[in-house]
Design a protein around this motif. Sequence first.
Motif, short mmCIF file in Angstrom:
data_model
loop_
_atom_site.label_atom_id
_atom_site.label_comp_id
_atom_site.label_asym_id
_atom_site.label_seq_id
_atom_site.Cartn_x
_atom_site.Cartn_y
_atom_site.Cartn_z
N SER A 75 -3.11 11.72 -10.01
CA SER A 75 -1.72 12.18 -10.01
C SER A 75 -0.89 11.42 -11.03
CB SER A 75 -1.11 12.00 -8.63
OG SER A 75 0.24 12.38 -8.66
N ALA A 76 -0.01 12.16 -11.69
CA ALA A 76 0.92 11.53 -12.63
C ALA A 76 1.88 10.58 -11.92
CB ALA A 76 1.71 12.62 -13.36
N ASP A 77 1.92 10.66 -10.58
CA ASP A 77 2.78 9.75 -9.81
C ASP A 77 2.48 8.29 -10.18
OD1 ASP A 77 3.65 12.01 -8.49
OD2 ASP A 77 2.76 11.49 -6.55
N LEU A 78 1.20 7.96 -10.31
CA LEU A 78 0.82 6.55 -10.46
C LEU A 78 1.35 5.95 -11.76
CD1 LEU A 78 -2.82 6.41 -9.04
CD2 LEU A 78 -0.62 6.20 -7.87
N ARG A 79 1.15 6.65 -12.86
CA ARG A 79 1.59 6.11 -14.15
C ARG A 79 3.11 6.02 -14.24
NH1 ARG A 79 -2.11 6.00 -18.42
NH2 ARG A 79 -0.36 5.12 -19.55
N LEU A 80 3.79 6.96 -13.61
CA LEU A 80 5.25 6.92 -13.66
C LEU A 80 5.76 5.75 -12.81
CD1 LEU A 80 8.15 7.91 -12.28
CD2 LEU A 80 7.83 8.17 -14.74
N LEU A 81 5.14 5.55 -11.65
CA LEU A 81 5.57 4.45 -10.78
C LEU A 81 5.28 3.10 -11.44
CD1 LEU A 81 4.51 5.79 -7.28
CD2 LEU A 81 6.80 5.72 -8.27
N ALA A 82 4.32 3.09 -12.36
CA ALA A 82 3.99 1.86 -13.06
C ALA A 82 5.07 1.46 -14.07
CB ALA A 82 2.65 2.01 -13.78
N ARG A 83 6.02 2.34 -14.33
CA ARG A 83 7.06 1.97 -15.29
C ARG A 83 8.47 2.35 -14.83
NH1 ARG A 83 8.11 6.50 -18.24
NH2 ARG A 83 6.47 8.05 -18.47
N THR A 84 8.66 2.37 -13.51
CA THR A 84 9.97 2.72 -12.98
C THR A 84 10.33 1.77 -11.85
OG1 THR A 84 9.49 5.03 -13.48
CG2 THR A 84 11.34 4.63 -12.00
N ARG A 85 11.50 1.10 -11.99
CA ARG A 85 11.89 0.15 -10.95
C ARG A 85 12.61 0.91 -9.83
NH1 ARG A 85 15.06 -5.46 -12.11
NH2 ARG A 85 14.02 -5.24 -14.12
N ILE A 86 11.82 1.32 -8.85
CA ILE A 86 12.38 2.05 -7.71
C ILE A 86 11.53 1.70 -6.50
CG2 ILE A 86 10.98 4.14 -8.04
CD1 ILE A 86 13.64 5.72 -7.37
N THR A 87 12.16 1.69 -5.34
CA THR A 87 11.42 1.39 -4.11
C THR A 87 11.09 2.71 -3.42
OG1 THR A 87 12.39 -0.78 -3.90
CG2 THR A 87 11.58 0.24 -1.87
N VAL A 88 9.81 2.94 -3.18
CA VAL A 88 9.36 4.21 -2.61
C VAL A 88 8.79 3.97 -1.22
CG1 VAL A 88 7.94 6.25 -2.95
CG2 VAL A 88 8.69 4.94 -4.93
N VAL A 89 9.43 4.58 -0.24
CA VAL A 89 8.94 4.47 1.13
C VAL A 89 8.04 5.66 1.41
CG1 VAL A 89 9.58 4.22 3.56
CG2 VAL A 89 11.11 3.36 1.77
N CYS A 90 6.79 5.40 1.80
CA CYS A 90 5.83 6.47 2.02
C CYS A 90 4.84 6.05 3.10
CB CYS A 90 5.08 6.77 0.72
SG CYS A 90 4.18 5.34 0.09
N ALA A 91 4.00 7.00 3.51
CA ALA A 91 2.97 6.69 4.52
C ALA A 91 1.64 6.47 3.80
CB ALA A 91 2.88 7.83 5.52
N GLY A 92 1.71 5.79 2.67
CA GLY A 92 0.51 5.57 1.86
C GLY A 92 0.34 6.71 0.88
N VAL A 93 -0.90 6.97 0.53
CA VAL A 93 -1.18 8.10 -0.36
C VAL A 93 -1.86 9.16 0.48
CG1 VAL A 93 -1.38 6.60 -2.36
CG2 VAL A 93 -3.45 7.22 -1.12
N LYS A 94 -1.79 10.40 0.04
CA LYS A 94 -2.38 11.46 0.86
C LYS A 94 -3.87 11.18 1.08
CE LYS A 94 -0.14 14.29 -1.67
NZ LYS A 94 1.27 14.16 -2.00
N SER A 95 -4.30 11.38 2.34
CA SER A 95 -5.67 11.02 2.70
C SER A 95 -6.70 11.99 2.12
CB SER A 95 -5.80 10.96 4.22
OG SER A 95 -5.37 12.19 4.77
N ILE A 96 -6.22 13.04 1.49
CA ILE A 96 -7.13 13.94 0.76
C ILE A 96 -7.67 13.24 -0.49
CG2 ILE A 96 -6.00 16.04 1.57
CD1 ILE A 96 -4.44 16.14 -1.05
N LEU A 97 -7.08 12.07 -0.82
CA LEU A 97 -7.44 11.38 -2.07
C LEU A 97 -8.52 10.33 -1.84
CD1 LEU A 97 -3.75 10.84 -3.17
CD2 LEU A 97 -5.33 12.54 -4.09
#
Length: 302
Positions: A141-163
Amino acid sequence: MPETTLLLSEEVREALDARRPVVALESTIIAHGLPRPRNLAVAEELESLVRSEGAVPATIAVLDGQAHAGLDKGQLERIATDPEVRKLGHRDLAPALASGASGATTVSATAFLAARAGIRVFATGGLGGVHREWTASQDESADLRLLARTRITVVCAGVKSILDVPATLQRLETLGVGVLGYGTDRFPGFYLASSGEPVDWTVRTPEEVADVMRAQDALGGPDTALIVAQPVPEGEQLDPRLHDQVLAEALDECQERGITGQAVTPFLLDHLTRRTKGASLEANLAAVRGNVRLAARIAGAL
Ligand code: PSU
Ligand code: MN
Protein backbone atom coordinates in the motif's frame (compact mmCIF):
# COMPACT_ATOMS: atom_id res chain seq x y z
CA MET A 1 -1.04 25.71 -0.32
CA PRO A 2 -3.74 28.28 -1.20
CA GLU A 3 -6.95 27.89 0.76
CA THR A 4 -8.87 27.32 -2.43
CA THR A 5 -6.80 24.23 -3.29
CA LEU A 6 -7.72 22.54 -0.02
CA LEU A 7 -10.98 23.95 1.26
CA LEU A 8 -11.48 23.81 5.01
CA SER A 9 -15.03 23.90 6.32
CA GLU A 10 -15.72 26.95 8.43
CA GLU A 11 -15.92 24.82 11.55
CA VAL A 12 -12.56 23.16 10.88
CA ARG A 13 -10.86 26.45 10.02
CA GLU A 14 -12.15 28.14 13.17
CA ALA A 15 -11.07 25.22 15.35
CA LEU A 16 -7.58 25.19 13.85
CA ASP A 17 -7.23 28.97 14.20
CA ALA A 18 -8.30 28.77 17.85
CA ARG A 19 -6.02 25.73 18.39
CA ARG A 20 -8.95 23.58 19.43
CA PRO A 21 -8.73 19.81 18.83
CA VAL A 22 -9.45 18.56 15.29
CA VAL A 23 -9.45 14.94 14.10
CA ALA A 24 -9.04 14.01 10.44
CA LEU A 25 -11.18 11.11 9.18
CA GLU A 26 -10.65 9.27 5.91
CA SER A 27 -13.41 8.71 3.37
CA THR A 28 -12.30 5.53 1.56
CA ILE A 29 -13.51 3.43 4.44
CA ILE A 30 -16.92 5.08 3.89
CA ALA A 31 -17.08 4.86 0.09
CA HIS A 32 -15.24 1.58 -0.52
CA GLY A 33 -14.66 -0.15 2.81
CA LEU A 34 -18.19 -0.52 4.18
CA PRO A 35 -21.43 -1.86 2.68
CA ARG A 36 -24.22 0.54 1.69
CA PRO A 37 -26.46 1.96 3.12
CA ARG A 38 -24.86 1.32 6.50
CA ASN A 39 -21.79 3.32 5.43
CA LEU A 40 -23.59 6.68 5.59
CA ALA A 41 -24.88 6.02 9.10
CA VAL A 42 -21.35 5.05 10.13
CA ALA A 43 -19.84 8.19 8.59
CA GLU A 44 -22.28 10.32 10.59
CA GLU A 45 -21.75 8.28 13.74
CA LEU A 46 -17.96 8.68 13.54
CA GLU A 47 -18.28 12.44 13.22
CA SER A 48 -20.58 12.61 16.23
CA LEU A 49 -18.20 10.44 18.27
CA VAL A 50 -15.45 12.97 17.62
CA ARG A 51 -17.77 15.78 18.72
CA SER A 52 -18.88 13.97 21.86
CA GLU A 53 -15.22 13.91 22.90
CA GLY A 54 -14.99 17.67 22.43
CA ALA A 55 -13.12 17.73 19.09
CA VAL A 56 -14.06 18.79 15.56
CA PRO A 57 -14.22 16.09 12.84
CA ALA A 58 -12.55 16.85 9.51
CA THR A 59 -13.61 14.18 7.04
CA ILE A 60 -11.39 14.50 3.97
CA ALA A 61 -12.43 13.89 0.36
CA VAL A 62 -12.28 15.35 -3.16
CA LEU A 63 -15.52 16.60 -4.71
CA ASP A 64 -15.68 17.87 -8.30
CA GLY A 65 -11.95 18.52 -8.36
CA GLN A 66 -11.95 20.32 -5.02
CA ALA A 67 -10.16 18.88 -1.98
CA HIS A 68 -12.08 19.31 1.26
CA ALA A 69 -11.29 18.96 4.95
CA GLY A 70 -14.61 18.99 6.76
CA LEU A 71 -17.73 17.97 4.85
CA ASP A 72 -21.32 19.10 5.29
CA LYS A 73 -24.20 16.61 5.43
CA GLY A 74 -24.84 16.63 1.68
CA GLN A 75 -21.16 16.19 0.84
CA LEU A 76 -20.83 13.27 3.25
CA GLU A 77 -23.91 11.75 1.66
CA ARG A 78 -22.36 12.00 -1.79
CA ILE A 79 -19.23 10.17 -0.65
CA ALA A 80 -21.35 7.42 0.84
CA THR A 81 -23.83 6.97 -2.01
CA ASP A 82 -22.44 8.20 -5.35
CA PRO A 83 -21.13 5.20 -7.34
CA GLU A 84 -18.86 7.51 -9.39
CA VAL A 85 -16.74 8.33 -6.34
CA ARG A 86 -13.25 6.98 -6.99
CA LYS A 87 -10.62 5.71 -4.59
CA LEU A 88 -7.78 8.22 -4.34
CA GLY A 89 -4.32 7.53 -2.99
CA HIS A 90 -1.99 10.51 -2.66
CA ARG A 91 -0.64 10.01 -6.19
CA ASP A 92 -4.17 10.43 -7.53
CA LEU A 93 -4.83 13.81 -5.94
CA ALA A 94 -3.33 16.03 -8.63
CA PRO A 95 -5.06 14.24 -11.55
CA ALA A 96 -8.36 14.28 -9.64
CA LEU A 97 -8.10 18.00 -8.97
CA ALA A 98 -7.10 18.78 -12.54
CA SER A 99 -9.89 16.73 -14.11
CA GLY A 100 -12.67 17.72 -11.75
CA ALA A 101 -13.11 14.17 -10.46
CA SER A 102 -14.65 13.15 -7.14
CA GLY A 103 -13.05 10.61 -4.90
CA ALA A 104 -12.70 9.23 -1.43
CA THR A 105 -9.25 9.53 0.09
CA THR A 106 -7.29 6.55 1.42
CA VAL A 107 -5.02 6.75 4.44
CA SER A 108 -2.21 8.06 2.23
CA ALA A 109 -4.22 10.84 0.59
CA THR A 110 -6.00 11.73 3.84
CA ALA A 111 -2.76 11.96 5.83
CA PHE A 112 -1.20 14.07 3.07
CA LEU A 113 -4.09 16.56 2.99
CA ALA A 114 -4.59 16.59 6.77
CA ALA A 115 -0.94 17.46 7.34
CA ARG A 116 -1.21 20.27 4.81
CA ALA A 117 -4.25 21.62 6.61
CA GLY A 118 -2.28 21.60 9.87
CA ILE A 119 -4.24 18.71 11.42
CA ARG A 120 -2.07 16.57 13.64
CA VAL A 121 -4.28 13.59 14.53
CA PHE A 122 -6.04 11.18 12.21
CA ALA A 123 -8.23 8.14 12.96
CA THR A 124 -9.00 5.15 10.76
CA GLY A 125 -9.67 1.41 10.96
CA GLY A 126 -6.64 -0.43 9.66
CA LEU A 127 -3.74 0.88 7.62
CA GLY A 128 -2.76 -0.55 4.26
CA GLY A 129 0.51 -2.46 4.13
CA VAL A 130 2.40 -5.28 2.48
CA HIS A 131 0.08 -7.80 0.85
CA ARG A 132 0.59 -11.54 1.18
CA GLU A 133 2.24 -12.93 -1.96
CA TRP A 134 4.16 -9.68 -2.21
CA THR A 135 6.97 -11.44 -4.08
CA ALA A 136 4.56 -12.16 -6.94
CA SER A 137 2.45 -8.97 -6.97
CA GLN A 138 4.76 -6.32 -5.39
CA ASP A 139 1.57 -4.98 -3.80
CA GLU A 140 2.49 -2.70 -0.94
CA SER A 141 0.00 0.00 0.00
CA ALA A 142 1.08 3.54 -0.78
CA ASP A 143 0.05 4.28 2.82
CA LEU A 144 3.44 3.13 4.10
CA ARG A 145 5.66 5.37 2.00
CA LEU A 146 3.49 8.41 2.63
CA LEU A 147 3.46 7.80 6.39
CA ALA A 148 7.24 7.59 6.21
CA ARG A 149 7.39 11.27 5.27
CA THR A 150 4.44 12.88 7.03
CA ARG A 151 4.42 14.09 10.63
CA ILE A 152 0.96 13.01 11.71
CA THR A 153 -0.36 10.74 14.44
CA VAL A 154 -2.55 7.95 13.10
CA VAL A 155 -4.80 6.02 15.44
CA CYS A 156 -5.67 2.61 13.98
CA ALA A 157 -6.29 -1.03 14.92
CA GLY A 158 -3.03 -2.05 13.28
CA VAL A 159 -2.94 -2.96 9.63
CA LYS A 160 -5.67 -4.93 7.91
CA SER A 161 -5.27 -8.62 8.75
CA ILE A 162 -5.72 -9.48 5.08
CA LEU A 163 -2.08 -8.32 4.78
CA ASP A 164 1.27 -9.84 5.63
CA VAL A 165 1.51 -8.31 9.10
CA PRO A 166 5.12 -9.23 10.00
CA ALA A 167 6.35 -7.94 6.63
CA THR A 168 4.40 -4.72 7.11
CA LEU A 169 5.91 -4.19 10.58
CA GLN A 170 9.33 -4.78 9.11
CA ARG A 171 8.69 -2.17 6.42
CA LEU A 172 7.48 0.33 9.03
CA GLU A 173 10.74 -0.19 10.91
CA THR A 174 12.80 0.30 7.74
CA LEU A 175 10.83 3.42 6.89
CA GLY A 176 11.32 4.83 10.38
CA VAL A 177 7.63 5.06 11.26
CA GLY A 178 7.04 5.01 15.04
CA VAL A 179 4.63 2.41 16.41
CA LEU A 180 3.06 2.61 19.88
CA GLY A 181 0.84 -0.15 21.26
CA TYR A 182 -2.07 1.45 23.09
CA GLY A 183 -2.56 -0.51 26.31
CA THR A 184 -0.84 -3.53 24.76
CA ASP A 185 2.61 -4.92 23.99
CA ARG A 186 1.21 -6.81 20.96
CA PHE A 187 0.49 -5.25 17.60
CA PRO A 188 -3.31 -5.39 17.11
CA GLY A 189 -4.76 -7.57 14.34
CA PHE A 190 -7.49 -5.26 12.95
CA TYR A 191 -10.46 -7.70 13.25
CA LEU A 192 -8.54 -9.44 16.04
CA ALA A 193 -7.30 -7.90 19.27
CA SER A 194 -3.78 -9.20 18.63
CA SER A 195 -1.77 -10.10 15.55
CA GLY A 196 0.63 -11.99 17.81
CA GLU A 197 3.50 -9.70 16.78
CA PRO A 198 5.28 -7.65 19.49
CA VAL A 199 5.52 -3.85 19.59
CA ASP A 200 8.48 -2.07 21.15
CA TRP A 201 6.60 0.72 22.91
CA THR A 202 3.44 0.70 24.99
CA VAL A 203 1.44 3.76 26.09
CA ARG A 204 -1.68 3.77 28.25
CA THR A 205 -3.23 7.25 28.13
CA PRO A 206 -3.92 10.00 25.57
CA GLU A 207 -1.56 12.23 27.58
CA GLU A 208 1.28 9.75 27.07
CA VAL A 209 0.68 9.83 23.32
CA ALA A 210 0.67 13.64 23.40
CA ASP A 211 3.99 13.50 25.33
CA VAL A 212 5.52 11.42 22.53
CA MET A 213 4.27 13.89 19.92
CA ARG A 214 5.69 16.83 21.86
CA ALA A 215 9.03 15.04 22.17
CA GLN A 216 9.02 14.42 18.42
CA ASP A 217 8.35 18.13 17.85
CA ALA A 218 11.02 19.15 20.36
CA LEU A 219 13.51 17.03 18.45
CA GLY A 220 12.40 18.57 15.19
CA GLY A 221 11.55 15.13 13.82
CA PRO A 222 11.79 12.59 12.49
CA ASP A 223 9.27 13.78 9.96
CA THR A 224 7.43 10.48 9.96
CA ALA A 225 4.05 9.39 11.19
CA LEU A 226 3.45 8.08 14.67
CA ILE A 227 1.15 5.05 14.66
CA VAL A 228 -0.98 4.55 17.74
CA ALA A 229 -2.17 0.95 17.46
CA GLN A 230 -5.23 0.28 19.59
CA PRO A 231 -6.74 -3.22 19.66
CA VAL A 232 -10.44 -3.86 19.16
CA PRO A 233 -11.82 -4.93 22.58
CA GLU A 234 -11.45 -8.70 22.91
CA GLY A 235 -15.19 -9.13 23.47
CA GLU A 236 -15.87 -7.46 20.11
CA GLN A 237 -13.20 -9.14 18.00
CA LEU A 238 -13.97 -11.61 15.22
CA ASP A 239 -13.67 -15.26 16.23
CA PRO A 240 -10.01 -16.01 15.34
CA ARG A 241 -10.79 -19.45 13.87
CA LEU A 242 -13.54 -18.08 11.66
CA HIS A 243 -11.21 -15.24 10.68
CA ASP A 244 -8.41 -17.54 9.52
CA GLN A 245 -10.72 -19.85 7.62
CA VAL A 246 -12.68 -17.17 5.79
CA LEU A 247 -9.59 -15.13 5.01
CA ALA A 248 -7.90 -18.11 3.34
CA GLU A 249 -10.96 -18.52 1.08
CA ALA A 250 -11.06 -14.82 0.30
CA LEU A 251 -7.40 -14.76 -0.72
CA ASP A 252 -7.91 -17.78 -3.00
CA GLU A 253 -10.93 -16.21 -4.64
CA CYS A 254 -9.14 -12.91 -5.14
CA GLN A 255 -6.40 -14.74 -7.01
CA GLU A 256 -8.77 -16.93 -9.05
CA ARG A 257 -10.74 -13.89 -10.18
CA GLY A 258 -7.59 -11.98 -11.07
CA ILE A 259 -8.40 -9.00 -8.86
CA THR A 260 -5.49 -6.57 -8.65
CA GLY A 261 -4.46 -3.04 -7.69
CA GLN A 262 -6.84 -0.75 -5.84
CA ALA A 263 -9.64 -3.32 -6.05
CA VAL A 264 -7.90 -5.89 -3.85
CA THR A 265 -8.57 -4.35 -0.43
CA PRO A 266 -12.29 -3.52 -0.99
CA PHE A 267 -12.82 -7.01 -2.46
CA LEU A 268 -11.29 -8.77 0.54
CA LEU A 269 -13.15 -6.63 3.09
CA ASP A 270 -16.46 -7.24 1.34
CA HIS A 271 -15.81 -10.95 0.97
CA LEU A 272 -15.09 -11.27 4.68
CA THR A 273 -18.25 -9.38 5.59
CA ARG A 274 -20.38 -11.69 3.47
CA ARG A 275 -18.71 -14.91 4.58
CA THR A 276 -18.85 -14.07 8.28
CA LYS A 277 -22.50 -12.94 7.97
CA GLY A 278 -21.53 -9.46 9.04
CA ALA A 279 -19.38 -10.43 12.04
CA SER A 280 -16.20 -9.02 10.48
CA LEU A 281 -18.04 -5.77 9.78
CA GLU A 282 -19.06 -5.46 13.43
CA ALA A 283 -15.47 -6.06 14.56
CA ASN A 284 -14.22 -3.51 12.01
CA LEU A 285 -16.75 -0.94 13.25
CA ALA A 286 -15.93 -1.58 16.92
CA ALA A 287 -12.26 -0.94 16.11
CA VAL A 288 -12.97 2.25 14.15
CA ARG A 289 -15.24 3.67 16.85
CA GLY A 290 -12.60 3.11 19.52
CA ASN A 291 -9.96 4.71 17.32
CA VAL A 292 -12.04 7.78 16.58
CA ARG A 293 -12.71 8.33 20.29
CA LEU A 294 -9.06 7.88 21.21
CA ALA A 295 -7.93 10.23 18.42
CA ALA A 296 -10.25 12.93 19.76
CA ARG A 297 -8.81 12.48 23.26
CA ILE A 298 -5.25 12.66 21.95
CA ALA A 299 -6.07 15.84 20.01
CA GLY A 300 -7.55 17.21 23.24
CA ALA A 301 -4.51 16.25 25.32
CA LEU A 302 -2.27 18.05 22.86
N1 PSU B 1 -9.44 0.84 7.10
C1 PSU B 1 -10.66 0.24 7.12
N2 PSU B 1 -11.29 0.08 5.90
C2 PSU B 1 -10.75 0.56 4.72
C3 PSU B 1 -9.46 1.17 4.73
C4 PSU B 1 -8.87 1.30 5.95
O1 PSU B 1 -11.16 -0.18 8.18
O2 PSU B 1 -11.39 0.44 3.67
C5 PSU B 1 -8.84 1.71 3.43
C6 PSU B 1 -7.89 2.86 3.78
O3 PSU B 1 -8.34 3.97 3.04
C7 PSU B 1 -6.54 2.40 3.31
C8 PSU B 1 -6.92 1.57 2.12
O4 PSU B 1 -5.69 3.48 3.00
O5 PSU B 1 -8.03 0.82 2.65
C9 PSU B 1 -5.76 0.72 1.65
O6 PSU B 1 -5.97 0.38 0.32
P1 PSU B 1 -4.76 -0.21 -0.56
O7 PSU B 1 -4.43 -1.54 0.09
O8 PSU B 1 -5.34 -0.36 -1.95
O9 PSU B 1 -3.64 0.77 -0.50
MN1 MN C 1 -2.46 -2.06 -3.14
